[in-house]
Design a protein around this motif. Structure first.
Motif, PDB file in Angstrom:
ATOM      1  N   GLY A  70     -42.223  18.881  14.655  1.00 42.29           N
ATOM      2  CA  GLY A  70     -41.982  17.498  15.071  1.00 42.29           C
ATOM      3  C   GLY A  70     -42.647  16.456  14.191  1.00 42.29           C
ATOM      4  O   GLY A  70     -42.173  15.330  14.056  1.00 42.29           O
ATOM      5  N   THR A  71     -43.754  16.837  13.522  1.00 42.55           N
ATOM      6  CA  THR A  71     -44.550  15.852  12.778  1.00 42.55           C
ATOM      7  C   THR A  71     -43.809  15.411  11.520  1.00 42.55           C
ATOM      8  O   THR A  71     -43.213  16.230  10.836  1.00 42.55           O
ATOM      9  CB  THR A  71     -45.892  16.485  12.347  1.00 42.55           C
ATOM     10  OG1 THR A  71     -46.201  17.541  13.249  1.00 42.55           O
ATOM     11  CG2 THR A  71     -46.982  15.464  12.280  1.00 42.55           C
ATOM     12  N   PRO A  72     -43.861  14.104  11.190  1.00 42.88           N
ATOM     13  CA  PRO A  72     -43.217  13.631   9.961  1.00 42.88           C
ATOM     14  C   PRO A  72     -43.868  14.290   8.733  1.00 42.88           C
ATOM     15  O   PRO A  72     -45.098  14.458   8.714  1.00 42.88           O
ATOM     16  CB  PRO A  72     -43.471  12.123   9.953  1.00 42.88           C
ATOM     17  CG  PRO A  72     -44.004  11.774  11.282  1.00 42.88           C
ATOM     18  CD  PRO A  72     -44.463  13.016  11.962  1.00 42.88           C
ATOM     19  N   PRO A  73     -43.064  14.645   7.729  1.00 41.50           N
ATOM     20  CA  PRO A  73     -43.579  15.350   6.542  1.00 41.50           C
ATOM     21  C   PRO A  73     -44.774  14.663   5.898  1.00 41.50           C
ATOM     22  O   PRO A  73     -45.758  15.313   5.556  1.00 41.50           O
ATOM     23  CB  PRO A  73     -42.374  15.349   5.596  1.00 41.50           C
ATOM     24  CG  PRO A  73     -41.196  15.229   6.481  1.00 41.50           C
ATOM     25  CD  PRO A  73     -41.618  14.460   7.689  1.00 41.50           C
ATOM     26  N   ILE A  74     -44.690  13.325   5.746  1.00 40.75           N
ATOM     27  CA  ILE A  74     -45.775  12.620   5.061  1.00 40.75           C
ATOM     28  C   ILE A  74     -47.107  12.826   5.787  1.00 40.75           C
ATOM     29  O   ILE A  74     -48.140  13.084   5.158  1.00 40.75           O
ATOM     30  CB  ILE A  74     -45.461  11.104   4.968  1.00 40.75           C
ATOM     31  CG1 ILE A  74     -44.247  10.870   4.072  1.00 40.75           C
ATOM     32  CG2 ILE A  74     -46.645  10.337   4.439  1.00 40.75           C
ATOM     33  CD1 ILE A  74     -44.480  11.195   2.613  1.00 40.75           C
TER      34      ILE A  74
END
Ligand SMILES: Nc1ncnc2c1ncn2[C@@H]1O[C@H](COP(=O)(O)OP(=O)(O)O)[C@@H](O)[C@H]1O
Ligand SMILES: [Mg+2]
Lengths: 338, 311
Positions: A70-74
């Protein structure tokens, strides 16, 4: 090499390191981006479609959190980079062990393989290149050139498969794969066992990397043999052998060293495929597994380590050349006093 | 000439050297760089080959040494002490009886110290002493021995190569432009060393583009132009223009500083556009129809000339 001719050695090294740090950052970032753009879903890849189907939504959510779905890649990259700067390489998601430990273990296996391939291809390639170049147009030269061109256009993994089929499957002289015999306790594995398992991968790796150093050495040797100073040596009655030994070798050595230390990266790249073919438990194989399975901490760890090894190779070449070449030696002395 | 009766030390007869080159991948082209060249050097004699840059002087030197590039082929005869100079003989003579002083610093191995190169790797005391003496003779101190070629000036490199050549009492010295980069005094000293060697019985073939320097020491002058020799004259002939046999030599004579720097118009032809007949014909003030055919090299007034006219 060229850069250090105007600066002192210290400044040269510092500059190199800064460039290297920037490079590592960029390389690891692009490796990370490639993994997060990959269409492979880490859950399906690592847990399996059927297992996922029989799980409750809570379990799936926990797994998703574990694999960072779920976490954004950046955000994930920044958190990894932050940990990394604190000396913390994180935990491998696949092996559930610290990345540092996994890498250490795998590197120990790979390093022997790569060092052997590097030394064999370097030594043999250099020697054969000198021979072919000194006797340009001769029988040996033509055979070696033919071999070099064939090898330069042969994919490493294909050669690995061929060796595997001939020496392991058909003739059964050598084991088919893995780093140690199957079904033997870890304590009972001897050094000879490990050696036997490394022969085929090392051979596959060396045979393909020979060609570039050999052809390059040959080319350089031909240049040297046609140079003015070899003409002069001949005019002074020096024998062919002496000319090859006293004029050929030293003058070809410098460019060959640079090339062979630069070839560390090629050997590294080749090892990824060759280890895959032989199921050899090395760093290359771990890199493939980590990349396909979305094991971001492990993949990034391996990326950084390999970048440093390749960099170390290039740096060693620069330092050796600077130590051997009288022109660079003098430039350095000037740089330090001024 | 007088040397005709005795066997000359070195005799080059009708030497031609050509290069095979490929143009646009497939077209093979023969390019003649030296054509029908003849000259002789007697023992105890100093002969200067004088010609401008690109006329094939270095090629002549390398040809005599048997060291032409792989794409070159040659024909003609080269005799040393009366016998053909074969590859086997050359192998024994090179560096011992016949020595070459090459043209520039590029003939030194860039990764080897000067001393090592002069001694050719020998480390014994006798070689060291010989090397020391030879370098000393050309004003090069002990420190020169530990210098690498890139640390030498052009003039120093030349003196190193001269020292290397003469340390072993050769019978024939072929010196390819030994003087550029040296100031006048040093150049004169170098030439006087060659002269001394000739007095002691060696033959010296001095290759140069500097006519005036050549006239200071040489016995005979061979005038070289576009790959062939146009005239062979005694050094003494250069006192008066009328004694010179070829229009090109006369032009060279008038071009010398003491005669007022009168350069001839035009330029030397190269490689693939050499005229069929006399190579000087396009620039010659006396050219006639006859000059378009090959001109033989003939005797005239104690020298030789490649010209139809008796001027
Ligand atoms: N390896 C080569 N291949 C083709 N042509 C060459 C080669 N070496 C020399 N030449 C030609 O031969 C001619 C004579 O060269 P060179 O003997 O060096 O002249 P010089 O010493 O009188 O200045 C040049 O015009 C050059 O083009
Ligand atoms: Mg020349």
């Amino acid at each position: 090499m060229r850069g250090c001719s105007h600066r002192g050695l210290g400044r040269f090294l510092a500059g190199k390191c800064v460039r290297m740090a920037v490079l590592v950052l960029l390389v690891s970032f692009s490796a990370f981006m490639l993994v997060s753009l990959s269409p492979v879903d880490p859950l399906t890849a690592n847990v399996g479609q059927t297992a996922l189907g029989s799980m409750s939504p809570e379990q799936i959510a926990r797994l998703e959190a574990y694999w960072g779905v779920g976490t954004p890649p950046i955000r994930r990259f920044i958190s990894w980079a932050g940990d990394f700067f604190r000396g913390e390489m994180g935990t491998s998601l696949l092996y559930r062990r610290p990345v540092a430990l996994v890498i250490q273990e795998r590197l120990a296996n790979s390093l022997g393989l790569m060092a052997a391939a590097w030394l064999i291809s370097g030594g043999l390639g250099f020697g054969l290149g000198i021979w072919a170049g000194a006797k340009k147009g001769g029988m040996a030269d033509r055979i070696l050139c033919f071999y070099g061109l064939i090898m330069a256009s042969t994919p490493g993994f294909w050669l690995a498969l061929m060796l595997l089929m001939i020496f392991a499957v058909r003739l059964q002289w050598l084991p088919v794969g893995f780093g140690v015999p199957v079904g033997v306790e870890a304590e009972a594995v001897t050094l000879a066992d490990r050696f036997r398992h490394a022969i085929l991968p090392a051979a596959a790796l060396s045979l393909t990397s020979i060609s570039s150093i050999m052809l390059h050495t040959r080319e350089k040797m031909i240049q040297v043999m046609e140079s003015d100073y070899v003409l002069y040596a001949r005019a002074r009655g020096e024998s062919f052998r002496r000319i090859v030994w006293r004029h050929g070798l030293p003058n070809v050595m410098l460019p060959a060293l640079t090339l062979q230390f630069g070839a560390v990266s090629e050997i590294f790249g080749g090892s990824v495929l060759v280890e895959q073919v032989f199921s050899y438990p090395g760093l290359g194989q771990a890199a493939v597994t980590a990349g396909l399975g979305g094991d971001v901490p492990l993949l990034l760890g391996i990326t950084v380590i390999s970048a440093w090894i390749v960099f170390g190779g290039n740096m060693t070449a620069d330092l050796l050349c600077a130590a051997i070449d009288p022109r660079l030696r003098q430039a350095q002395r000037k740089g330090q006093t001024s | 000439m007088e040397q005709k009766e005795k066997t000359p030390l070195l005799a080059v007869r009708h030497l031609s050297i050509s290069f095979t080159q490929y143009k646009r991948w497939w077209r093979r082209e023969e390019q003649q760089a030296i054509r029908d060249l003849s000259l002789e050097v007697g023992a105890g004699e100093m002969v200067a080959v004088v010609g401008s840059s690109g006329s094939g002087k270095s090629l002549l030197a390398h040809g005599v040494m048997g060291l032409l590039p792989y794409n070159a082929s040659w024909e003609g005869d080269i005799f040393y002490k009366g016998e053909p100079l074969t590859e086997e003989r050359l192998k024994k003579l090179r560096g011992r009886e016949i020595v070459l002083v090459p043209q520039g610093a590029s003939y030194l191995n860039p990764l080897m110290t000067t001393g090592e190169q002069v001694r050719q790797g020998a480390r014994d005391r006798e070689s060291r002493r010989q090397c020391r003496e030879a370098l000393e003779r050309y004003g090069l101190g002990e420190e020169t021995e530990s210098l690498y070629p890139f640390q030498l000036s052009g003039g120093m490199a030349r003196r190193v190569m001269i020292a290397a050549a003469v340390q072993r009492k050769p019978c024939l010295v072929i010196a390819d432009e030994p003087t550029p980069g040296l100031h006048l005094e040093a150049a004169k000293r170098v030439l006087s060393h060659f002269r001394e060697m000739a007095e002691e019985g060696a033959g010296v073939l001095l290759i140069t583009h500097d006519l005036e320097l050549a006239l200071l020491t040489a016995d005979r002058i061979v005038v070289f132009y576009a790959g062939t020799n146009l005239e062979e004259a005694w050094a003494g002939d250069f006192t008066q223009e009328e004694q010179l046999r070829h229009p090109y030599t006369r032009a060279l004579f008038r071009g010398m500083p003491k005669n007022g720097f009168q350069a001839a118009a035009g330029a030397q032809p190269y490689g693939d556009n050499l005229p069929e007949g006399c190579v000087y014909e396009p620039r010659c003030p006396w050219r006639q129809e006859q000059c378009r055919q090959p001109v033989p090299y003939r005797q005239l007034r104690g020298g030789r000339v490649r010209c139809w006219r008796d001027i």
